[in-house]
Every structure is written in structure tokens, then in C-alpha cells.
Write an enzyme that holds these catalytic residues in place. Structure first.
Site, mmCIF file in Angstrom:
data_model
loop_
_atom_site.group_PDB
_atom_site.id
_atom_site.type_symbol
_atom_site.label_atom_id
_atom_site.label_comp_id
_atom_site.label_asym_id
_atom_site.label_seq_id
_atom_site.Cartn_x
_atom_site.Cartn_y
_atom_site.Cartn_z
ATOM 1 N N ARG A 149 49.991 31.098 47.602
ATOM 2 C CA ARG A 149 48.918 31.517 48.253
ATOM 3 C C ARG A 149 49.245 31.673 49.602
ATOM 4 O O ARG A 149 50.450 31.271 50.255
ATOM 5 C CB ARG A 149 47.768 30.734 48.550
ATOM 6 C CG ARG A 149 46.993 30.022 47.062
ATOM 7 C CD ARG A 149 46.214 28.997 47.263
ATOM 8 N NE ARG A 149 45.596 28.855 45.777
ATOM 9 C CZ ARG A 149 46.035 27.559 44.930
ATOM 10 N NH1 ARG A 149 46.910 26.927 45.237
ATOM 11 N NH2 ARG A 149 45.382 27.438 44.119
ATOM 12 N N LYS A 173 46.082 23.690 47.297
ATOM 13 C CA LYS A 173 44.452 23.211 47.759
ATOM 14 C C LYS A 173 44.388 21.896 47.332
ATOM 15 O O LYS A 173 45.067 21.285 46.453
ATOM 16 C CB LYS A 173 43.675 24.187 46.639
ATOM 17 C CG LYS A 173 43.538 25.477 47.038
ATOM 18 C CD LYS A 173 42.323 26.015 46.292
ATOM 19 C CE LYS A 173 42.163 27.603 46.579
ATOM 20 N NZ LYS A 173 41.241 28.353 45.777
ATOM 21 N N HIS A 245 47.167 38.072 48.008
ATOM 22 C CA HIS A 245 46.956 37.564 46.789
ATOM 23 C C HIS A 245 47.489 38.386 45.598
ATOM 24 O O HIS A 245 47.429 37.982 44.630
ATOM 25 C CB HIS A 245 45.410 37.250 46.527
ATOM 26 C CG HIS A 245 45.056 35.965 46.208
ATOM 27 N ND1 HIS A 245 45.513 34.622 46.638
ATOM 28 C CD2 HIS A 245 44.597 35.566 44.771
ATOM 29 C CE1 HIS A 245 45.048 33.856 45.780
ATOM 30 N NE2 HIS A 245 44.450 34.213 44.765
ATOM 31 N N ARG A 248 50.595 37.401 44.207
ATOM 32 C CA ARG A 248 50.306 36.171 43.480
ATOM 33 C C ARG A 248 49.920 36.535 42.125
ATOM 34 O O ARG A 248 50.375 35.947 41.038
ATOM 35 C CB ARG A 248 49.255 35.211 44.096
ATOM 36 C CG ARG A 248 48.952 33.730 43.284
ATOM 37 C CD ARG A 248 48.187 33.185 44.354
ATOM 38 N NE ARG A 248 47.328 32.018 43.635
ATOM 39 C CZ ARG A 248 48.057 30.726 42.999
ATOM 40 N NH1 ARG A 248 49.168 30.466 43.554
ATOM 41 N NH2 ARG A 248 47.132 29.910 42.774
ATOM 42 N N HIS A 271 46.903 25.798 39.414
ATOM 43 C CA HIS A 271 45.661 25.638 38.666
ATOM 44 C C HIS A 271 45.142 24.723 38.047
ATOM 45 O O HIS A 271 46.218 24.046 37.338
ATOM 46 C CB HIS A 271 45.375 27.003 37.675
ATOM 47 C CG HIS A 271 45.410 28.470 38.220
ATOM 48 N ND1 HIS A 271 45.874 29.445 37.591
ATOM 49 C CD2 HIS A 271 45.104 28.890 39.715
ATOM 50 C CE1 HIS A 271 45.340 30.579 38.500
ATOM 51 N NE2 HIS A 271 45.314 30.282 39.665
ATOM 52 N N TYR A 280 44.744 36.668 33.313
ATOM 53 C CA TYR A 280 45.628 37.655 33.475
ATOM 54 C C TYR A 280 46.516 38.085 32.061
ATOM 55 O O TYR A 280 45.891 37.910 31.170
ATOM 56 C CB TYR A 280 46.991 37.201 34.125
ATOM 57 C CG TYR A 280 46.864 36.527 35.589
ATOM 58 C CD1 TYR A 280 46.675 37.501 36.621
ATOM 59 C CD2 TYR A 280 46.490 35.157 35.931
ATOM 60 C CE1 TYR A 280 46.639 37.060 37.909
ATOM 61 C CE2 TYR A 280 46.161 34.770 36.994
ATOM 62 C CZ TYR A 280 46.266 35.379 37.978
ATOM 63 O OH TYR A 280 46.105 35.168 39.456
#
Length: 299
Positions: A149, A173, A245, A248, A271, A280
Site C-alpha cells: 500500500r 492496516k 494501488h 498492488r 488481507h 483477482y
């Protein structure tokens, strides 16, 4: 039960027990505030312990009428569920009125990606004769090579680079750390930037451990990275609207297309849920390194 007291307790729970970032806590509390506004608008004001499932369904209809898109509604429902889960866990309630509350169905949008050729063109367009050229080239290599990120990139620390074993550690995060393998191209350009260019910069106090610095010796802003990428896209005539992004997404897409294990990609992207990666896992780090070496174009 008082809304504001319950909200204060929920805030502490999110910060201390869930270890969420300040931005995430604010988002949860903002969503709860919408429910409070709805509860206060009723002829007989609702309290946290008098709210029932039919009230929550009425609340969802209310925010829908305000024009909120399904993804925003789904996020609010997630926040409300987390609030009632907290009250239940804290023994302030003996039932959860949100348990059967359903989120609107979301259509899953595939993110834009770049081809390997596009990425090569963008990197080749960087003017290495300029002072910032090597830094910018290294940033793109790391963005794409590790799937970072933009915040993780600008806050990357020298002390978290393990280039001898080809890994970097990032703070993602919720202040969660993760180790990511980095390919030979990323290692090569990080060494060039750190050893040949960055050493000649004057570095501001407190920024000594930050990898990427501006000409004043301070860490870069997120906005700079966005603008730099936009400028490269214009320079190469790329018609897509791209951002940090996009690299990414391209990282994840190219690995999966190359046959990489979905759980490995989930681990490297940071994630929490594999369903996020599916548009994806805790695997041993040698396996993750092998995935990068075998499947990533930059290796």
C-alpha cells in the site's frame, strides 16, 4: 442504557482489544452515530438495549433512502454488527438484535491492473539523470515487487529491510506487521538507492530510518507518490487512470495468473480474509519466498 456511554466503551474496545488504527475507529464510530441519529428520530426514542431486528431493518431502509450505495450500506451494517457483538461480549446485552441482519448484495468490481509491458514502460520513462530518478525507480520496483500500500511504502524503514535474505517487513492496516519476500530487481535497486544516492542526502532529525526521502531529507507524502505515477502515465501515453494501488493489484493478479497459491498472495497482501484476495494463511516464509521467485516477473 445510554448511547454515548455505550459508544465510549465501544471506542475503547476497538482501540485496545481490536488494536484498530485511529482512522478505522473513527469510521466505526461514524457508522454507529448514524444509528444513534436514527434512534433519536423515532417518536419513542430507542436505546441500545431496546433496539430490535425490525428497527435495524428500518434503519437500513432509512440509509438507503438517503442515497447510500450498497457498499457504504454494507460497511455500516458491519459496524453495527461489531457494536452489538461488543455489547454482547461485555455482558451489557443477553441477545444480539443484529445477528440476522443482512447486508445488501454487492457486485464485485475487478480492480484495474497493468501488464508487465506497461509496467516496464512506466519504469523506463523515469529520468535517471534527475536527482530523484533512482529513488522513484526504486519506489515503483518495491510497490510492484512487494504489493505494498502507498502508506506502507512511504513509511518503509531501513531497519525493516532484510536484503541479505530478500525479505522486507512492513507495518500494515491495524498496525499489523508482515514479512514479504522481495525479488532480485527490488533488492538491486534498493541497494543502489541506499548505498549510492541516499547516503549523499542531508537527512532531517527523526527520519534517519526512513527509506525514501525527499530533497529536504524528510519522508515523502502519499500525495507525491500519486502525482509521480500520474505524471509517468501521461509521459508514456497510458490511457488508464492509475494510482499506487494499481501496482498492488497488478502484483496480486500477475502472481495468481502465474499459478501462485491464493493463500500465499493473501499473506503477502496482508488481507484478513481470503475472500478479499479472491477478486483477482500462515505459510512458512521459505515457501512465500519461493512463490515470489517462481511466479513474479521481476524475479
Amino acid at each position: 442504557m445510554d448511547w454515548q456511554r455505550a459508544k465510549k466503551g465501544f471506542s475503547s474496545y476497538l482501540k485496545i482489544e481490536k488494536s484498530l488504527s485511529g482512522n478505522s475507529v473513527e469510521a466505526y464510530l461514524g457508522d454507529l452515530e448514524k444509528l444513534i441519529q436514527f434512534a433519536d428520530s423515532k417518536p419513542v426514542k430507542l436505546k441500545p438495549d431496546t433496539v430490535e431486528l425490525n428497527h435495524l431493518r428500518e434503519f437500513i431502509m432509512w440509509i438507503n433512502e438517503l442515497g447510500m450505495i450498497p457498499s457504504s450500506q454494507a460497511r455500516i451494517i458491519s459496524g453495527i454488527k461489531a457494536f452489538y457483538k461488543y455489547l454482547l461480549m461485555d455482558n451489557q446485552l443477553n441477545y444480539d438484535p443484529s445477528e440476522l441482519l443482512e447486508a445488501p448484495r454487492l457486485s464485485r468490481k475487478l480492480p484495474d491492473t497493468l501488464s508487465v509491458v506497461d509496467i516496464d514502460k512506466l519504469i523506463d520513462a523515469i529520468d535517471l539523470s534527475k536527482p530523484e530518478g533512482m529513488r522513484n525507480k526504486t519506489m515503483i520496483e518495491v510497490l510492484y515487487g512487494c504489493g505494498l500500500r502507498v502508506t506502507e511504502l512511504v513509511n518503509l524503514r531501513i531497519s525493516n529491510l532484510y536484503l541479505d535474505v530478500e525479505f522486507i517487513k512492513v507495518l500494515g492496516k491495524g498496525d499489523k506487521e508482515r514479512l514479504i519476500p522481495i525479488g532480485s530487481q527490488g533488492v538491486k535497486f534498493l541497494k543502489l538507492w541506499l548505498n549510492e544516492v541516499r547516503t549523499h542526502n542531508t537527512i532531517q532529525s527523526g527520519e534517519e530510518d526512513i527509506v525514501f526521502l525527499n530533497r529536504r531529507g524528510k519522508r515523502l507524502s502519499r500525495v507525491y507518490v500519486f502525482l509521480m505515477i500520474k505524471e509517468l502515465a501521461e509521459k508514456t501515453g497510458l490511457k488508464k487512470s492509475i494510482s499506487p494501488h494499481t501496482f498492488r493489484h497488478s502484483f496480486a493478479t500477475h502472481l495468481i495468473e502465474g499459478g501462485a497459491d491464493l493463500r500465499a498472495v493473501q499473506e503477502m497482501l496482508g488481507h484478513e480474509s481470503i475472500t478479499t484476495t479472491e477478486i483477482y494463511t500462515h505459510l512458512d516464509k521459505e515457501y512465500l519466498k519461493g512463490v515470489i521467485i517462481e511466479h513474479h516477473p521481476r524475479s
